[in-house]
Design a protein around this motif. Structure first.
Motif, PDB file in Angstrom:
ATOM      1  N   GLY A  91      36.236  31.872  32.410  1.00 54.31           N
ATOM      2  CA  GLY A  91      35.762  32.156  31.062  1.00 54.31           C
ATOM      3  C   GLY A  91      34.973  33.437  30.937  1.00 54.31           C
ATOM      4  N   SER A  92      34.583  34.048  32.055  1.00 54.14           N
ATOM      5  CA  SER A  92      33.811  35.287  31.987  1.00 54.14           C
ATOM      6  C   SER A  92      34.730  36.472  31.679  1.00 54.14           C
ATOM      7  CB  SER A  92      33.060  35.532  33.302  1.00 54.14           C
ATOM      8  OG  SER A  92      33.970  35.605  34.385  1.00 54.14           O
TER       9      SER A  92
ATOM     10  N   VAL B 256      39.536  38.950  32.873  1.00 54.61           N
ATOM     11  CA  VAL B 256      39.058  37.593  32.585  1.00 54.61           C
ATOM     12  C   VAL B 256      39.556  36.660  33.683  1.00 54.61           C
ATOM     13  CG1 VAL B 256      39.051  37.948  30.082  1.00 54.61           C
ATOM     14  CG2 VAL B 256      41.065  36.974  31.182  1.00 54.61           C
TER      15      VAL B 256
ATOM     16  N   TYR C  86      37.503  38.747  22.963  1.00 56.01           N
ATOM     17  CA  TYR C  86      38.125  37.645  23.697  1.00 56.01           C
ATOM     18  C   TYR C  86      37.647  36.318  23.136  1.00 56.01           C
ATOM     19  CZ  TYR C  86      39.531  34.582  27.552  1.00 56.01           C
ATOM     20  OH  TYR C  86      40.087  33.577  28.295  1.00 56.01           O
TER      21      TYR C  86
ATOM     22  N   GLN D 131      37.295  32.694  23.897  1.00 52.57           N
ATOM     23  CA  GLN D 131      37.285  31.890  25.121  1.00 52.57           C
ATOM     24  C   GLN D 131      38.022  30.565  24.954  1.00 52.57           C
ATOM     25  OE1 GLN D 131      33.525  30.100  26.760  1.00 52.57           O
ATOM     26  NE2 GLN D 131      33.806  31.675  28.318  1.00 52.57           N
TER      27      GLN D 131
ATOM     28  N   ARG E 244      41.846  31.451  24.569  1.00 50.85           N
ATOM     29  CA  ARG E 244      42.309  32.419  25.583  1.00 50.85           C
ATOM     30  C   ARG E 244      43.079  33.567  24.927  1.00 50.85           C
ATOM     31  NH1 ARG E 244      40.030  28.308  26.899  1.00 50.85           N
ATOM     32  NH2 ARG E 244      40.272  27.158  28.870  1.00 50.85           N
TER      33      ARG E 244
END
Length: 353
Positions: free
Chosen positions: A219-220, A250, A288, A290, A293
């Motif tokens: 998730g980063s 990512v 982005y 999360q 995606r």
């Protein structure tokens, strides 16, 4: 309470018969034509002609100034030079076209014949006599424009029309010259690597700190540039190289990734890296989401699915974001194993796909 008189009047009144509409209204004709000052005074007409010529001359000056500004600012000097060069050519083109339009309107209002003419409708197609009359009418309209008697005005108009498109055409001609190296778009700094290195390390932007795979959690998101960008041969123009090489990194649960067979080794344990340059018009794609995606372009809302090869799921973009093949080196740092396998950014004529 009753009002006999009122009721009596209402009862005894007769309803007026409606008036029949006439079958045809008389044609009121045209109002009297009002002569303009330029119609009555030759000196006034000459002043108007000089005003129109002046506007056309200013249009020519604007076109030439746009071209001069385009060449005055060298794009190799940086982003600001590119901005001023583009601004000059755009302003020159826009002002040149605007002044031609203003001159044409002023000419039409003050010099051309403004007498109203009426022509009765006729069956279609026209007979030979009507066609001859139409041709004669066109000749008269041309004469009414009064251009044949005004060679100065005619020459200024022709010159302005010839010069006005040049700010648009000159950059196109320049792009076809030997100085336009289109191969610059096919390669980025990821193709360079230090001597003896397994690949070019991925580094945080703008800190230029190499990234360990262990530091990238699910998730980063990392904004990435090539490590030590600008220090290797061929990378003298830092901003240009960075503009092509910027990447978004990512980490996704590997079980969610949909990878083509020939690209399974382009990611590392769910870590994927894609170009940040939108394939629509080149805006930075950096939003982005999360939960979904998805990667969103803020300019025109093109949306890319990071789980499925960054393919387009919404918006005007037509191609997926180019993927950067990555792995880790012996010290656990993420590295690019090669350059992008296709040109980054929007489409252009010479690219194959």
């Amino acid at each position: 309470m009753h009002h006999p008189d009122f009721l009596s009047d209402a009862t005894n009144s007769e309803v007026a018969e409606p008036q029949a509409h006439p079958e045809r209204f008389e044609n009121p004709g045209l109002p009297p034509h009002k002569e303009r000052l330029s119609d009555l005074d030759d000196k006034a007409a000459k002043r108007v002609e000089l005003q129109v010529v002046g506007l056309l001359v200013l249009s020519m000056v604007a076109a030439i100034a746009g071209i001069v500004g385009y060449f005055m600012f060298n794009p190799s000097e940086g982003a600001s030079a590119v901005r001023y060069s583009t601004l000059s050519i755009g302003a020159g083109l826009g002002l040149a076209m605007l002044l031609i339009g203003v001159a044409a309107v002023h000419w039409a209002k003050a010099l051309m014949n403004d007498a109203e003419m009426v022509e009765e409708r006729h069956p279609i197609p026209s007979d030979d006599k009507t066609k001859e009359e139409a041709a004669q009418l066109l000749s008269e309209v041309t004469a009414d424009a009064r251009i044949e008697r005004r060679p100065l005005l005619k020459g200024a108009l022709a010159s302005a029309l010839l010069l006005a498109p040049l700010p648009f055409a000159v950059p196109l001609i320049g792009n076809l010259s030997s100085d336009w190296n289109i191969s610059k778009f096919r390669h980025t700094a990821w193709a360079n690597r230090p001597a003896g290195a397994q690949g070019r390390r991925l580094a945080r932007d703008p800190e230029d700190e190499p990234i360990r795979a262990a530091d990238v959690t699910i998730g980063s998101v990392f904004h990435v540039i090539p490590h030590e960008l600008g220090k290797l041969p061929g990378e003298e123009h830092f901003m240009e190289e960075k503009a092509k090489a910027v990447v978004l990194l990512v980490r996704i649960d590997p079980s969610e990734l949909i990878e083509e067979e020939d690209r399974k080794d382009w990611s590392y344990d769910g870590i994927v890296a894609y170009s940040k340059i939108c394939t629509h018009v080149g805006c930075p794609v950096a939003l982005y989401e999360q939960q979904t995606r998805h990667l969103l372009c803020p300019c025109h809302q093109s949306t890319f699915d990071m789980r499925d090869g960054a393919k387009v799921v919404f918006g005007p973009a037509k191609r997926a974001l180019p993927q950067l093949p990555i792995t880790v080196d012996d010290e656990g740092y993420l590295i690019a194993t090669s350059d992008f396998h296709e040109p980054v950014g929007p489409s252009y004529w010479e690219r194959l796909k």
